[in-house]
Design an enzyme around this catalytic site. Sequence first.
Site, PDB file in Angstrom:
ATOM      1  N   GLU A  60       5.676  48.242   8.970  1.00 49.47           N
ATOM      2  CA  GLU A  60       5.139  49.157   7.957  1.00 49.47           C
ATOM      3  C   GLU A  60       6.029  49.266   6.725  1.00 49.47           C
ATOM      4  O   GLU A  60       5.540  49.295   5.593  1.00 49.47           O
ATOM      5  CB  GLU A  60       4.895  50.540   8.553  1.00 49.47           C
ATOM      6  CG  GLU A  60       3.678  50.633   9.467  1.00 49.47           C
ATOM      7  CD  GLU A  60       3.938  50.123  10.872  1.00 49.47           C
ATOM      8  OE1 GLU A  60       5.109  49.801  11.175  1.00 49.47           O
ATOM      9  OE2 GLU A  60       2.993  50.052  11.668  1.00 49.47           O
ATOM     10  N   HIS A 129      -0.913  59.497  17.871  1.00 49.15           N
ATOM     11  CA  HIS A 129      -2.149  58.940  17.313  1.00 49.15           C
ATOM     12  C   HIS A 129      -3.097  60.023  16.809  1.00 49.15           C
ATOM     13  O   HIS A 129      -4.310  59.836  16.808  1.00 49.15           O
ATOM     14  CB  HIS A 129      -2.857  58.063  18.352  1.00 49.15           C
ATOM     15  CG  HIS A 129      -2.109  56.819  18.680  1.00 49.15           C
ATOM     16  ND1 HIS A 129      -1.027  56.808  19.531  1.00 49.15           N
ATOM     17  CD2 HIS A 129      -2.258  55.542  18.249  1.00 49.15           C
ATOM     18  CE1 HIS A 129      -0.550  55.572  19.616  1.00 49.15           C
ATOM     19  NE2 HIS A 129      -1.269  54.791  18.852  1.00 49.15           N
TER      20      HIS A 129
HETATM   21  C1  LIG Z   1       4.741  51.774  14.040  1.00 48.81           C
HETATM   22  C2  LIG Z   1       3.477  51.372  14.696  1.00 48.81           C
HETATM   23  N1  LIG Z   1       2.665  50.500  14.067  1.00 48.81           N
HETATM   24  C3  LIG Z   1       1.497  50.121  14.629  1.00 48.81           C
HETATM   25  C4  LIG Z   1       1.128  50.614  15.846  1.00 48.81           C
HETATM   26  C5  LIG Z   1      -0.207  50.216  16.434  1.00 48.81           C
HETATM   27  N2  LIG Z   1      -0.059  49.285  17.509  1.00 48.81           N
HETATM   28  C6  LIG Z   1       0.070  49.717  18.770  1.00 48.81           C
HETATM   29  S1  LIG Z   1       0.306  48.484  19.805  1.00 48.81           S
HETATM   30  C7  LIG Z   1       0.232  47.326  18.601  1.00 48.81           C
HETATM   31  C8  LIG Z   1       0.406  45.908  18.955  1.00 48.81           C
HETATM   32  C9  LIG Z   1       1.730  45.645  19.543  1.00 48.81           C
HETATM   33  O1  LIG Z   1       1.763  44.398  20.100  1.00 48.81           O
HETATM   34  P1  LIG Z   1       2.972  43.861  20.964  1.00 48.81           P
HETATM   35  O2  LIG Z   1       4.242  44.378  20.419  1.00 48.81           O
HETATM   36  O3  LIG Z   1       2.819  42.401  21.053  1.00 48.81           O
HETATM   37  O4  LIG Z   1       2.784  44.536  22.394  1.00 48.81           O
HETATM   38  P2  LIG Z   1       1.580  44.337  23.425  1.00 48.81           P
HETATM   39  O5  LIG Z   1       0.526  45.332  23.061  1.00 48.81           O
HETATM   40  O6  LIG Z   1       1.111  42.965  23.340  1.00 48.81           O
HETATM   41  O7  LIG Z   1       2.151  44.702  24.748  1.00 48.81           O
HETATM   42  C10 LIG Z   1      -0.005  47.917  17.381  1.00 48.81           C
HETATM   43  C11 LIG Z   1      -0.188  47.225  16.115  1.00 48.81           C
HETATM   44  C12 LIG Z   1       1.988  51.542  16.472  1.00 48.81           C
HETATM   45  N3  LIG Z   1       1.686  52.092  17.658  1.00 48.81           N
HETATM   46  N4  LIG Z   1       3.146  51.890  15.896  1.00 48.81           N
END
Ligand SMILES: Cc1ncc(C[n+]2csc(CCOP(=O)(O)OP(=O)(O)O)c2C)c(N)n1
Lengths: 337, 348
Positions: A60, A129
């Site tokens: 971000e 959230h």
């Molecule tokens: C600071 C922040 N940005 C965006 C999100 C939204 N978000 C939650 S999980 C995710 C994907 C994360 O993917 P990864 O790190 O590969 O973990 P996985 O879900 O595959 O276990 C996103 C974009 C968040 N929770 N916090």
Amino acid sequence: MARMTMIEAVRSAMDVSMERDDNVVVFGEDVGYFGGVFRCTQGLQAKYGKTRCFDTPISESGIVGTAIGMAAYGLKPCVEIQFADYMYPAYDQITQEAARIRYRSNGDFTCPIVLRMPTGGGIFGGQTHSQSPEALFTHVCGLKVVVPSNPYDAKGLLIASIEDPDPVMFLEPKRLYNGPFDGHHDRPVIPWSKHDLGEVPEGHYTIPIGKAEVRRRGSAVTVVAYGTMVHVALAAAEETGIDAEVIDLRSLLPLDLDTIVKSVEKTGRCVVVHEATLTSGFGGEVAALVQEHCFYHLEAPVVRVAGWDTPYPHAQEWDYFPGPARVGRALVEVMEA
Amino acid sequence: MAPRKSASVSSRKSAAKPAKKDFNGGTFAEFSKEEDLNAYREMLLIRRFEEKAGQLYGMGFIGGFCHLYIGQEAVVVGMQAALKEGDQVITGYRDHGHMLACGMSARGVMAELTGRRGGLSKGKGGSMHMFSKEKHFYGGHGIVGAQVSLGTGLAFANRYRGNDNVSVAYFGDGAANQGQVYESFNMAQLWKLPVIYVIENNRYAMGTAVSRASAQTDFSQRGVSFNIPGFQVDGMDVRAVKAAADEAVAHCRAGKGPIILEMLTYRYRGHSMSDPAKYRSKDEVQKMRSEHDPIEQVKARLMEKGWASEDELKQIDKEVRDIVADSADFAQADPEPDASELYTDILL
Ligand SMILES: Cc1ncc(C[n+]2csc(CCOP(=O)(O)OP(=O)(O)O)c2C)c(N)n1
Ligand SMILES: [Mg+2]
């Protein structure tokens, strides 16, 4: 006129803006290929290509900083922060750079960016959230803060925000995406397709930033609200039978003080409602302005109804959410005061 | 360099990558019977737990966000097997498996998902936010990447106290793009902190494939500019994970600073319960399931070696299902938190 959900209205606003101006670019996490987690950008990459609508890493701070640099050289980035709760890594860029670059460069460089972000609770999102961080933006000089409450406004305000020469924080109450949620979580929400404000022109139009709208005319008490709380306030007015005048601010900065003052001079009473936590919330600002400008018209203290001063709980979501019962109680109280 | 022993998910590695050392040279010791049986039971517990959570979600008992760990079980089970009492674990929001592997109660986790007072966060945290002081589990964090710095701080505290504990900070391929991850890497190496960064590369961050968001898709190399050693591990093979974890733990306990383990893994389900996962093909998922399933691998081994009969495995499955069913019953019967809980644990 078409019937649109708030999601479609927001998408249409970006579509229209991208069509009209090559400088408009849309990006964010899962925004390009996937079309956004709320589907707000669906189809834009297919239509405008990967250089104008694209995915970013989960970064971000970097996303917003990059947008500011792009804007300084004339682009118009419209960025999606997936949930408002994720904006904090970017808060430094927002406050120190986006909000200051015009001032700091004596107007040489400006920051025409829009940060769209879904806000508010009502979807069991819990503490990470569900947040409503608008007061963190209104406290910063150099930002505009817009919060639409329906599809028609969302589209007109978003186009205006994209065309605005300054940084706009565009907060989309996620619980309103599909219908005018009024806090009655135990009933199905009527879809926007059955609501007047779900009628949205397909083409270009703008709604000026800084103009409130009176959603319900009344003479007993003024309710100042924005976003989801507009619908909650309308429900509370109906359910209590109190002849409230409900003002939908639409933008917090700039604030349409005139509309508020005119109304309170008429009613003599004022309730301010928001979902964000009470202490140092935007309601405090409104209350202060009302007493400053309407002191001799007031017949009762200005009352605030807001989220409790706690993180947004997972269970107890509806104990936290300032629903129509709580707003209704406040209306009764100010009338009795 | 010896070839990998197992059929490995690392076949997806691109040939153009710079040469680097495979962890353990790609080889690792076989598990003993006991180790295989333990791993089987623990991975199965996570799998069945998650399946039940998915069902309860579908039935409306769980609301909001719920990220299942199905497919990735070997990572936490293998890592946990290398840890000792006092080692800390911290992760993001896909945390149910980590908590079960840490020995936290299935009841406590499930009741948190349903938002009940017997949940590990009294129902106030939900799926993404749970903790256990007793099990040294530091959460459960909904904000992507935030736990990485915290895990670094836990390692600092270990160093400060002069103990030989390590902290394990888990995060995803998507989280690996947060700036604070690199701020943490730098500090961890600068101060030689005993932290294992476990990057669970399941190929997707929500709807975005790794290649759409990452310039360097070999996450084991993400520490290169800080001189943090990093290794790619077949995260679908619990033995490979355990072997890598053993070496990483030894590295940290010896005071050599941080280390990165990239676990090549895969999530079978959508990102969360509300994600139909249309951004990938059914074939892709099916191929992983049929060729690399972490539980099936152990099961096949147990049977092949005559370490467990079909009946014995069924018995384990039954015991696991009982634990899960009990947790689900509890999580539905337990009351919601009292309204008086609204204001607790904010400030003292
Ligand atoms: C600071 C922040 N940005 C965006 C999100 C939204 N978000 C939650 S999980 C995710 C994907 C994360 O993917 P990864 O790190 O590969 O973990 P996985 O879900 O595959 O276990 C996103 C974009 C968040 N929770 N916090
Ligand atoms: Mg991932």
